[in-house]
Enzyme design. Structure first.
Site, PDB file in Angstrom:
ATOM      1  N   GLU A   1     111.936  14.765  25.795  1.00  0.00           N
ATOM      2  CA  GLU A   1     111.388  14.611  27.121  1.00  0.00           C
ATOM      3  C   GLU A   1     110.564  13.170  27.633  1.00  0.00           C
ATOM      4  O   GLU A   1     109.453  13.260  27.927  1.00  0.00           O
ATOM      5  CB  GLU A   1     110.346  15.703  27.568  1.00  0.00           C
ATOM      6  CG  GLU A   1     110.856  17.010  27.171  1.00  0.00           C
ATOM      7  CD  GLU A   1     110.011  18.245  27.735  1.00  0.00           C
ATOM      8  OE1 GLU A   1     108.601  18.127  27.608  1.00  0.00           O
ATOM      9  OE2 GLU A   1     110.374  19.336  28.138  1.00  0.00           O
TER      10      GLU A   1
ATOM     11  N   GLU B   1     115.718  23.939  26.187  1.00  0.00           N
ATOM     12  CA  GLU B   1     114.568  24.715  25.992  1.00  0.00           C
ATOM     13  C   GLU B   1     114.536  25.791  27.247  1.00  0.00           C
ATOM     14  O   GLU B   1     114.505  25.214  28.383  1.00  0.00           O
ATOM     15  CB  GLU B   1     113.516  23.970  25.976  1.00  0.00           C
ATOM     16  CG  GLU B   1     113.210  22.802  24.959  1.00  0.00           C
ATOM     17  CD  GLU B   1     111.673  22.055  24.840  1.00  0.00           C
ATOM     18  OE1 GLU B   1     110.958  22.333  25.778  1.00  0.00           O
ATOM     19  OE2 GLU B   1     111.827  21.139  24.352  1.00  0.00           O
TER      20      GLU B   1
ATOM     21  N   GLU C   1      99.852  24.620  22.512  1.00  0.00           N
ATOM     22  CA  GLU C   1     100.758  25.356  23.172  1.00  0.00           C
ATOM     23  C   GLU C   1     100.615  27.052  22.608  1.00  0.00           C
ATOM     24  O   GLU C   1     101.682  27.526  22.674  1.00  0.00           O
ATOM     25  CB  GLU C   1     102.012  24.809  23.225  1.00  0.00           C
ATOM     26  CG  GLU C   1     102.362  23.420  23.752  1.00  0.00           C
ATOM     27  CD  GLU C   1     103.859  22.661  23.586  1.00  0.00           C
ATOM     28  OE1 GLU C   1     104.155  22.163  24.445  1.00  0.00           O
ATOM     29  OE2 GLU C   1     104.739  23.374  22.899  1.00  0.00           O
ATOM     30  N   GLN C   2      99.573  27.250  22.245  1.00  0.00           N
ATOM     31  CA  GLN C   2      99.268  28.551  21.438  1.00  0.00           C
ATOM     32  C   GLN C   2      99.593  29.519  22.783  1.00  0.00           C
ATOM     33  O   GLN C   2      99.966  30.876  22.351  1.00  0.00           O
ATOM     34  CB  GLN C   2      98.068  28.701  20.810  1.00  0.00           C
ATOM     35  CG  GLN C   2      96.857  28.623  21.811  1.00  0.00           C
ATOM     36  CD  GLN C   2      95.601  28.654  20.799  1.00  0.00           C
ATOM     37  OE1 GLN C   2      94.832  29.808  20.468  1.00  0.00           O
ATOM     38  NE2 GLN C   2      95.294  27.363  20.119  1.00  0.00           N
ATOM     39  N   MET C   3      99.337  29.297  24.084  1.00  0.00           N
ATOM     40  CA  MET C   3      99.635  30.354  24.920  1.00  0.00           C
ATOM     41  C   MET C   3     101.085  30.229  25.541  1.00  0.00           C
ATOM     42  O   MET C   3     101.377  31.014  26.520  1.00  0.00           O
ATOM     43  CB  MET C   3      98.570  30.180  26.149  1.00  0.00           C
ATOM     44  CG  MET C   3      97.313  30.284  25.821  1.00  0.00           C
ATOM     45  SD  MET C   3      96.861  32.116  25.161  1.00  0.00           S
ATOM     46  CE  MET C   3      97.036  33.247  26.444  1.00  0.00           C
ATOM     47  N   HIS C   4     101.871  29.544  24.706  1.00  0.00           N
ATOM     48  CA  HIS C   4     103.309  29.612  25.186  1.00  0.00           C
ATOM     49  C   HIS C   4     104.169  30.439  24.569  1.00  0.00           C
ATOM     50  O   HIS C   4     104.182  30.599  23.326  1.00  0.00           O
ATOM     51  CB  HIS C   4     103.879  28.180  24.906  1.00  0.00           C
ATOM     52  CG  HIS C   4     105.220  27.751  25.521  1.00  0.00           C
ATOM     53  ND1 HIS C   4     106.475  28.575  25.540  1.00  0.00           N
ATOM     54  CD2 HIS C   4     105.440  26.778  26.341  1.00  0.00           C
ATOM     55  CE1 HIS C   4     107.352  27.955  26.043  1.00  0.00           C
ATOM     56  NE2 HIS C   4     107.081  27.109  26.538  1.00  0.00           N
TER      57      HIS C   4
END
Lengths: 644, 644, 644
Positions: free
Chosen positions: C141, C312, C360-363
């Site tokens: 990215e 992704e 990014e644990q909430m991804h």
């Protein structure tokens, strides 16, 4: 009892005696002085000028007043900053925050720690055993103006040391912070950086640790002051004046070495600070929202010894909110009595006389700058007279409801809110409000506090549930109402292995398998209870039946016999139904029917009622009551107190 | 007469002669040039290239045009900045504001002062006695892009010197700033810091002094340029081009050494700059609000000699507002005639031709980049033709109404607004608007200006009332209408001993004992006059009866025979009633009944009327009038002028 | 085919084999790994640890999976930054953007270029010929978190070199940038400054050059990686994963050396990023707006070889938008099929398993942190099964409509928007949406792309028209619809000599003589077509009749036989009428009548339909169709595919 904050250094010495006499006449017992006077006490390095302060204390004491001495560390003087510029705190952008206002120090500076000890020692040696000195206030409003977290070189050095002590090895640090993510692994503690000024967000575990570190520094700094004062001023109380809606450090931990907590109550200013709706702000612009002062009374009463003071009480308009209203007539009196009803020992007004100069010149006092009593001063005088007639207030008793309030929870949800309007302070306050609207008294307690004796325990927001907390929940017989995100994080800011609610799954058999934060909108939920949800929603894996469900069938509320879990951000209507229909009956509690601007509170065997609204309220069964203040009908901005 | 701003350096030399001829043909008399041309005049240090400019002036002069030369100090060239980087100004965050646009200098730099004198001297030596040079403009738009206040090391040095001269001793400084507050006391002038980048707000007195210091530096810098030009260019006028809604320095003080003030009139751009409502902005998007240009005409006419120029007049869309409309057809002509009606000697368009390159390439000119006259150019040509037919305009006469405008008042209320929407520029403008809607002419004057001859004096916002101001108020026979916060501060930004309105209590027996800033909402007031109040409210101690009261009985308006005090921020409806019911009758003035988008203005024995609306307006009694422009009915965006 | 992003370094090695087996079972063919693993590959300078990665690749390969290797340059490790701090990028305020997250490098650093080559070489040497490695992803990215433009010393040095090469002499630079304006002329390239941190805006031509410079650096950097990989990993594909609604560099230029483009599709997150109305955001909160994913499919398919991957794909809630919804049931499947319908070769989910730690644990992932398949994973499995049954998808065919998308146009309109809400990305997207609502397929192409074969060409926003672009427009036989501001700038950010539309005047005889940006409001236009305009208006000089006019008679739309010019920002209603009444008939195209939440798309001889709405949709003439997926009625969040 009443108190007042006074700055003899702001006024001609010739005024002091009359000021003292007028204080005593008004019913004031305690006078806080000294907390911003360093430049007058030590005008140059090592040169002390005590005489003026000796005379000020003497003058107050001679009038029968008791002195509360503030250590002057909130305002290090210019010569000290010039000697040791490393004392200055640093903003998030890395710039030093300079001299010229107050609180210009970082807790990380070793020099500052040493210099603070020096001035506190000097002051305590001088006045520690003065017969006029009743107690001490350490520093002033720790953290005010965003000064808990500092972001400079001294802070990095201190943080590295803290991490070294905590983790011992870089491997342990990497593991705790999840540094394998994005190749953030460190080979030594020397490689640590402040978790700030990066390209995008830093590891949440690192930020949480930085917050813990900063909070622990406040604790350690306050302990240092307390230690000196205990040694040099035996028999005097020690307190600190906390603030409203401020959670940047762990107040429970700081309070462990205090005799009691104090706080500074500015109900109108806080109305602009808390995320109230514009409608609420306009409606309550001259009274404040009815739960603003009391939320804090109940919070700070829970800090140490079931005691607290209001160290600074708003006596008129303040200077620091976006808009600064004049309190509605009656409110200055009401707020004082309400504080007493919630257990305050002393309500101390800020300040005796409005200063005609300086940053706070638009901040009202009990007296106008021209030495005439202000409208707020008149109301304080009424309280003084009423207190005299009233006699001693009864002891504080425990409330039937406990609300667990956790400072770390605030940091966790601020670090990763996941939804832009998910705010820890808001959910805690709204749950408190919901219970208070039902006429119930609330104790606000720290995680791990003894929960025996309570009928209902509220956990509005507790992402990390520690062992002590879990133990008290497992052993209490109270009904437990749990809010969203509970148990969703480990100590190291990670998911628990069993997913949320982590250890709370021992209490209620659920697993949170998916979560959404939701754009502003109301979502209807219905079932045994109904109302609206917003902001946050969890999907549960559970065999428990849903007591309320979203329109797509997903559970919003589930419960066992004793434990209720709310898998969403319940709006007021839903929260109220959960309480009245589920929680209170389970807990054997009965709500009191009061209008939404009336609040009631019991202290010992007395009941108080306060009217924040625009309509008079007539107390049911008033004829049977013996009134100590007011009567059957309470006018707007008035109050009543009766036995029983 | 008409003028134009021209940049010969932007165009091929082969175009100059045709440009000059077309200017003359359009009716243009004055051409301003040179103010951004330093890099062409002195392309390297000490090496001057005058020849191109000689030829440009000669070409213009040969076409019968008079040149106004701008000193090029608004754009120091790169080589100069590289030689002396200390010239650069600094932002509030402490960062240098670099080369690459304009106004990249701080008034505090001694080197800059010297270099400015050098280039001005060189230019004046070359052209000071040129027969084609009619006058000079110093620099360009002092303060544009927030460049009055600079926050760097040079500024601190200069500020220390200024304080040393002003206060002599640190004790006097400490006293004046109230430094005992928060232990801010200084032991020497070396300890002074810039009042910025602190933990919370700095002493308001310090900030006010910093603003005064900065403003005085502008005055001193301009005086330096004027002194050189007076000496080397005898008989030529000297002016400076001020801006709209800009109050960061004391324009009255700068104007003292000018022959007259000029200003740069961009009515559509200002519509976005001033805090108008969105409704007003949309309604007036292609005309501007009817009082925007004239407020400034009347303000700048009051600067020096009862004269002024519009140095830059908007001829079409500009490039710098959030949205940039095309003026409604007719407005480019209307604005010019309106300026003349308000006493302008010259209206000079910015710019002759739209530049096809550079930052301002989207800024229209009288000509398009392809050398064709633009729509605005066509309207300017019409004005040129009309002016020729019109003959000489009569002299300016004093107006019946004076509005006192104080730059320091702007600084004071910006330093501590106390209410988020309390804005000095807004209250002054709204009071001006209220009077202008009643058809009355207004002079805007500085505090201390002679007030004899006026029937009505307005003090919308004057927190600090100096001795000269007080004296003129005591001696005038005019009716005086005073707005809130008047006399509320001493020179050192403190409360007067007798509280507000301080010295004005000699004029009207009131004392302000409490003040509130109010959240956005309208509050009804009623009595002899009625309407709405907002934003600000004062509680008065007075024996005067209330002419209007708030719903709780508090006085909103009180008056003696000659002095009226408004203890709140009066909205338009209330302000209009105060004027028509109280102030004008007392003053013996009669309002004129005009629609809210019509404005009238007298110059000498002529009357002008301008239509900013969407409906035609027919002048009452038109048959009896002799029209010099237009006739009985004024179409939208049109105007008329008649005798008497 | 399906793919997935996997981070073996995040999980115990003992989990890898089961993970690989489950991937294969789910229908996954490609696994992207490695792109953030530098600190594990080279934990200290020069010390490589390949073994773990060897085993990971082997494990995946053994399960029949193909590996896509990411070069790990998006996350330089700490030891490298400590060795060479000049690698760090700098923010606009000049501060370094530090270590602690990702993308902490500037493309300007020569050291970074060298170190990147070193790690890419090492990785390619190790795995370039691995039988399990199917291809490469360069970096990750580019530009994410605002990292194309950096503002530090390394950047200035590189920029000076770039300018020197481009302009050869300072005179040429001064001419190109219009530096005579405001005396900005430079005597040498050494005098160049970054166009930032100035008093007011810098020359737009300078800013455009800085953006070109920065974009070209991305191109050059990517070419370096591609060159190494081509040499050391023959026969493998090379791609890069682009982002959504991101235009800071020229993706077309970067793509020239890639085999195909990939992109990262987060439809729900993008809903919050693009300037949708709040109403649209609320309406589509759980599905995304129907044109968000496909706009990008069509854009990135146009980058290289008429191929693309979704590298992704969002499998559930993400962590980075202001609010993060759970996709409506069905959407994870729908998005995948929609990508295939638009020509995707592979849809690769991000990520295999939700990480329980890190930023990014909430991804969400296809699996929950507790190793159980997530709801999104279930839908992915359904796609996997359907794909297996479906067989090979047909080839992509050209669409009838081409939309020209220019990255430089984005920079130009961001540098000087002239109207606050004039946004390049918005006008392009809204034009795309308008055509897609009519059921037509669209190719998004770069300026200068071959336009033969298209029936209709759209130029929504093209301020600078280069020679190649002009040539393709002159030679195509398509109908051309041109939006406002077209041809209004030269290459050097100046007006063309003939004014806008500059070279396009060869196509349609018009000249833009005045332009306005308009405050938010709708302006009616009428004539052969009618509807509303907003934001922008041009006044045309032309002999063409107006097909739609503003209320004051000014033309809004004009056309020749083949070319249509829209002189305003057409709202949806007007744009739709222009298309259906003028453009499509001229082009011989027939719109398809579909509800506004249905989209259809043809791939080869198949037609797909997707339902983003809340109502089922029944396909007309369904009985005649042979369905490969779904049937005559498409439920909300469902899809169908039929032959023909």
């Amino acid at each position: 009892m009443l108190g007042v904050c006074y700055y003899p250094e702001h006024w001609p010495e010739s005024w002091w005696a009359r000021d003292a006499a007028e204080m005593a006449a008004l019913g004031i017992r305690y006078v806080r002085i000294g907390e911003f006077a360093w430049s007058r006490i030590e005008p140059e390095s090592g040169h002390f000028e005590w005489e003026w302060l000796d005379r000020a204390i003497e003058t107050l004491g001679a009038a029968g007043l008791k002195v509360v001495l503030g250590t002057p560390t909130a305002t290090p003087p210019k010569w000290l900053i010039d000697l040791y510029p490393e004392i200055l705190p640093h903003a998030e952008n890395g710039a030093a925050r300079g001299f010229g206002s107050r609180r210009h120090y970082t807790f990380s500076s070793a020099v500052w720690y040493r210099e603070s000890a020096r001035i506190v020692t000097a002051m305590a040696e001088r006045y520690g055993e003065s017969p006029h000195v009743a107690g001490w206030q350490t520093d002033n409003e720790y953290g005010c103006h965003d000064t808990v977290l500092s972001w400079g070189p001294e802070d990095l050095t201190a943080f590295k040391g803290w991490l070294r002590r905590r983790y011992q090895t870089p491997e342990a640090l990497n593991e705790a912070w999840g540094n394998v993510f994005w190749s953030m692994e460190l080979a030594s503690f020397d490689e640590v950086e402040l978790p700030v000024r990066t390209v995008t967000e830093t590891a949440p575990a690192a930020r949480l640790d930085y917050w813990r570190f900063a909070s622990e520094q406040v604790v350690r700094y306050n302990e240092m002051q307390v230690g000196i004062l205990r040694r040099l001023s035996p028999g005097r109380f020690i307190t600190h004046n906390y603030m409203g809606f401020f959670h940047d450090f762990d107040h429970h931990a700081v309070s462990e070495t205090l005799d009691f907590a104090s706080w500074d109550s500015y109900p109108l200013g806080f109305l602009e600070k808390f995320p109230f709706s514009e409608q609420e702000r306009t409606r309550f612009t001259r009274t404040s929202h009815p739960d603003v002062p009391t939320f804090h009374h109940d919070l700070y009463r829970g800090m140490a010894g079931n005691r607290f003071w209001v160290m600074e009480q708003q006596p008129g308009p303040v200077n620091w909110a976006p808009w600064n209203a004049v309190p509605a007539p009656g409110m200055v009196r009401l707020w004082a009595w309400e504080a007493f009803a919630h257990g305050a020992e002393v309500v101390s007004y800020f300040r005796w006389r409005q200063a005609p100069f300086g940053q706070e010149q638009m901040h009202a006092g009990l007296n106008r700058p021209d030495r005439v009593r202000s409208p707020g001063g008149e109301e304080a005088a009424q309280v003084g007279a009423e207190l005299k007639a009233f006699g001693a207030l009864p002891e504080n008793r425990p409330s039937p409801v406990a609300l667990v309030f956790d400072y770390e929870a605030s940091w966790i949800t601020r670090i990763q809110p996941q939804g832009k309007d998910y705010r820890h302070e808001e959910i805690c306050f709204r749950w408190y409000e919901a219970v208070r609207r039902l006429g119930l008294d609330v104790d606000i307690v720290r995680p791990g506090a003894d929960l025996s004796g309570y009928s209902l325990v509220l956990l509005p927001s507790l992402p990390h549930v520690g062992e002590a907390m879990l133990e008290t929940l497992k052993t209490t017989e109270a009904v437990i109402l749990i809010g969203p995100r509970a148990g969703s994080k480990t100590r190291n800011y990670a998911f628990p292995d069993n997913l949320a609610p982590g250890p709370l799954a021992e209490l209620i058999p659920i697993k949170v398998i998916e979560v959404a934060s939701m754009r502003p909108a109301l979502h209807a939920v219905g079932g045994e209870v109904s109302g609206h949800a917003a902001r946050w929603r969890e999907w549960l894996e559970t065999d428990l039946p849903a007591l309320a469900s979203f329109e797509d069938g997903g559970a919003a509320v589930v419960a066992t016999d004793r434990v209720i879990y709310c898998a969403t951000w319940a709006e007021g209507d839903l929260l109220s139904e959960i309480l009245t229909t589920i929680a209170l009956p389970k807990a054997g509690l009965v709500p009191v029917d009061i209008p939404d601007t009336i609040r009631i509170r019991r202290r010992g065997d007395l009941t108080f009622a306060f009217n924040y609204g625009t309509e008079a309220w007539t107390i049911p069964d008033a004829a049977a009551k013996r009134f100590l203040l007011g009567g059957a009908t309470i006018a707007p901005q008035d109050l009543a107190c009766w036995e029983g």
